[in-house]
Design an enzyme around this catalytic site. Structure first.
Site, PDB file in Angstrom:
ATOM      1  N   GLU A  71       0.790  -1.239   0.000  1.00  0.00           N
ATOM      2  CA  GLU A  71       0.000   0.000   0.000  1.00  0.00           C
ATOM      3  C   GLU A  71       0.818   1.283   0.000  1.00  0.00           C
ATOM      4  O   GLU A  71       0.806   2.042   0.970  1.00  0.00           O
ATOM      5  CB  GLU A  71      -0.900   0.020   1.242  1.00  0.00           C
ATOM      6  CG  GLU A  71      -1.923  -1.065   1.267  1.00  0.00           C
ATOM      7  CD  GLU A  71      -2.790  -1.022   2.539  1.00  0.00           C
ATOM      8  OE1 GLU A  71      -2.442  -0.295   3.478  1.00  0.00           O
ATOM      9  OE2 GLU A  71      -3.796  -1.730   2.564  1.00  0.00           O
ATOM     10  N   GLU A 120      -5.732  -8.659   0.983  1.00  0.00           N
ATOM     11  CA  GLU A 120      -6.227  -8.268   2.311  1.00  0.00           C
ATOM     12  C   GLU A 120      -7.710  -7.986   2.209  1.00  0.00           C
ATOM     13  O   GLU A 120      -8.143  -7.237   1.323  1.00  0.00           O
ATOM     14  CB  GLU A 120      -5.560  -6.994   2.824  1.00  0.00           C
ATOM     15  CG  GLU A 120      -4.152  -7.157   3.301  1.00  0.00           C
ATOM     16  CD  GLU A 120      -3.613  -5.895   3.966  1.00  0.00           C
ATOM     17  OE1 GLU A 120      -4.390  -5.183   4.636  1.00  0.00           O
ATOM     18  OE2 GLU A 120      -2.413  -5.636   3.793  1.00  0.00           O
TER      19      GLU A 120
END
Ligand code: BG6
Length: 492
Positions: A196, A390
């Site tokens: 991320e 995720e």
């Protein structure tokens, strides 16, 4: 493509869960490991369950005090103990294997391999630890999926260079990446360079190891400058990986995906959602296509954001494009046009509530259909494999006296998302696998809480690190085992 009436996922679909070293390993000062920026993140008691409870930041003053004291401080630092995976990894992997995992996502703690980031030679004890973990996974039929950087740069790089704000952090990262590729090339096939990268827009300390107060540049510019250096580092690592790794290895990027919807049908709101989506997807756009998109250059211009780039950067980005796009998916947001919206574009936490969606105990909107939309839109945009690495529900769990945890809410959450993932696959989206976040309870990234639990496996420990660390199987453990064992058919 699979048939529309198929009850199972494609053959070879990878099933598993995802973690990060700083949230599970503990042993922060063992095995020759240096300190990482996450070791300085504190749990603060005033943190409540709810939307506004992030404790991502470490101030410059706190940082300097900890550095001066060799890391010793008065705070509570849960990422230093994690769930003690460092000493429990065999037991934990056995539990994952019992559920039938075929993949496990984990990160390599950079300062376990290069304690300050600046050493010429790696720390053999750190390398040997990951050899042991990979061997254990492979012996249990579990394919490792490895993130090189998941909020774990050595603190020395922050102290000396202000982390990723400086170009000087690129070279130590590429050395770290190259060392890992060389060492683990026969054990690890799937790699992610950075977790991320768009975290920089939320917390440039967590995402980039940057103390923003140490720079006189505007915060937004600092975040995009740090991101530029990470883009270069990622591209250089991909290029090195292609030379070192076997031909069937795959290297991906990873973004925190948020699906945006317009608040109303007013065209300006619809445009705002398009713009928010662009800023969210900017990070994968650069890493998939190998260049900055025009919409971003215009945004920088209008916002007077000056990202310093050097001659040759374009070529580096073009040569280091990725093989797949990994992403986390937790929620969707509403976008609305308003003065100044451009300047806040890309922020994760929205203010408007979608009346059709329930919230988690931490205030995150639950939107499984948004997952399917994101998968379709990203596939349409990139046409390379996607990998949701995720997804999951952070919740307060109750441990019963007999060691059971009745977490039907988690089963409902995951089931609804998996059904939408399956629909997306039937829509024609190519997906490598699916890893739930935190298959075993771990320390929260955003709040450093232990009480925000995602796991199928309960870990007996509180927010202060007190507890027996005993592992027990929640109801969701048996449910996920059935889902994996039936390759998805048990969802229906
Ligand atoms: C992702 C991060 O953004 O969200 C993880 O990659 C993190 O590290 C996960 O744990 C969930 O967030 P939180 O704050 O609930 O731990």
């Amino acid at each position: 493509m699979i048939k529309n009436d198929s009850l199972t996922f494609p053959e070879g679909f990878l099933w598993g869960g995802a973690t990060a070293a700083n949230q599970i390993e503990g042993a922060f000062d063992e095995g020759g490991k240096g300190l990482t920026t996450s070791d300085f993140a504190q749990y603060k008691e005033k943190v409540s369950d709810g939307a506004d409870n992030f404790t991502f930041e470490v101030s410059s003053v706190e940082f300097d005090e900890l550095m001066a004291n060799g890391g010793k401080g008065d705070g509570v630092y849960p990422k230093r103990w994690g769930i003690d995976f460092y000493h429990h990894y065999k037991e934990d992997i056995a539990l994952l294997a019992e559920m039938g995992f075929t993949t496990f996502r984990m990160s390599i703690s950079w300062p376990r391999i290069f304690p300050t980031g600046l050493e010429a030679e790696p720390n053999e004890e750190g390398l040997a630890f990951y050899d042991a973990v990979f061997d254990e996974l492979l012996a249990n039929g579990i394919e490792p999926l490895v993130t090189l950087s998941h909020y774990e740069p050595p603190v020395t790089l922050t102290d000396k260079f202000n982390g990723w704000l400086s170009r000087e952090t690129i070279e130590p990262f590429v050395r770290f990446a190259t060392t890992c590729f060389e060492r683990y090339k026969s054990k690890v096939k799937y790699w992610i360079t950075f977790n991320e990268m768009n975290m920089n827009l939320v917390s440039v300390y967590t995402g980039g190891g940057v103390l923003a107060e140490r720079s006189d540049r505007p915060l937004r510019e600092v975040a995009f400058q740090a991101s530029h250096h990470q883009f270069l580092a990622s591209a250089l690592a991909v290029k090195a990986g292609r030379e070192i790794l076997p031909a069937d290895a795959m290297i991906g990027c990873m973004i925190n995906r948020h699906q945006y919807y317009p608040l109303t049908t007013k065209p300006e709101d619809v445009y705002r959602a398009c713009k928010d989506d662009q800023i969210n997807l900017f990070y994968s756009d650069v890493q998939v296509r190998g260049y900055y998109p025009g919409y971003m250059l215009r945004y920088f211009d209008e916002q007077e954001i000056n990202v310093v780039m050097e001659e040759g950067d374009d070529a580096i980005l073009a040569e280091g494009t990725v093989d797949f796009v990994a992403f986390s998916y937790y929620m969707s947001h509403l976008s609305k046009d308003h003065p100044g919206a451009d300047a806040t574009a890309g922020h994760f936490v929205g203010t408007d509530k979608n009346e059709y969606l329930e919230l988690t105990q931490w205030g995150w909107p639950i939107d499984p259909v948004g997952f399917r939309i994101s998968l379709n839109e990203m596939w349409d945009r990139y046409q390379i494999p996607l990998y949701p690495v995720e997804n999951g529900l952070g919740a307060n769990d109750v441990l019963e006296e007999d060691g059971s945890v009745h977490d039907q809410y988690r089963i409902d959450y995951l089931k609804s998302h998996l059904i939408q993932l399956h629909e997306a696959i039937k829509d024609g989206v190519q997906v490598l696998g699916y890893t739930t976040w935190g298959p075993i309870d771990l320390v929260s990234c955003g709040t450093s809480q232990m009480s925000k639990r995602y796991g199928f496996i309960y870990v007996d420990q509180d927010n202060y690190g007190k507890g027996s660390l005993a592992r027990s199987r929640k109801d969701s453990f048996f449910w996920y085992k059935d889902v994996i064992g039936s390759n998805g058919a048990a969802l229906y």
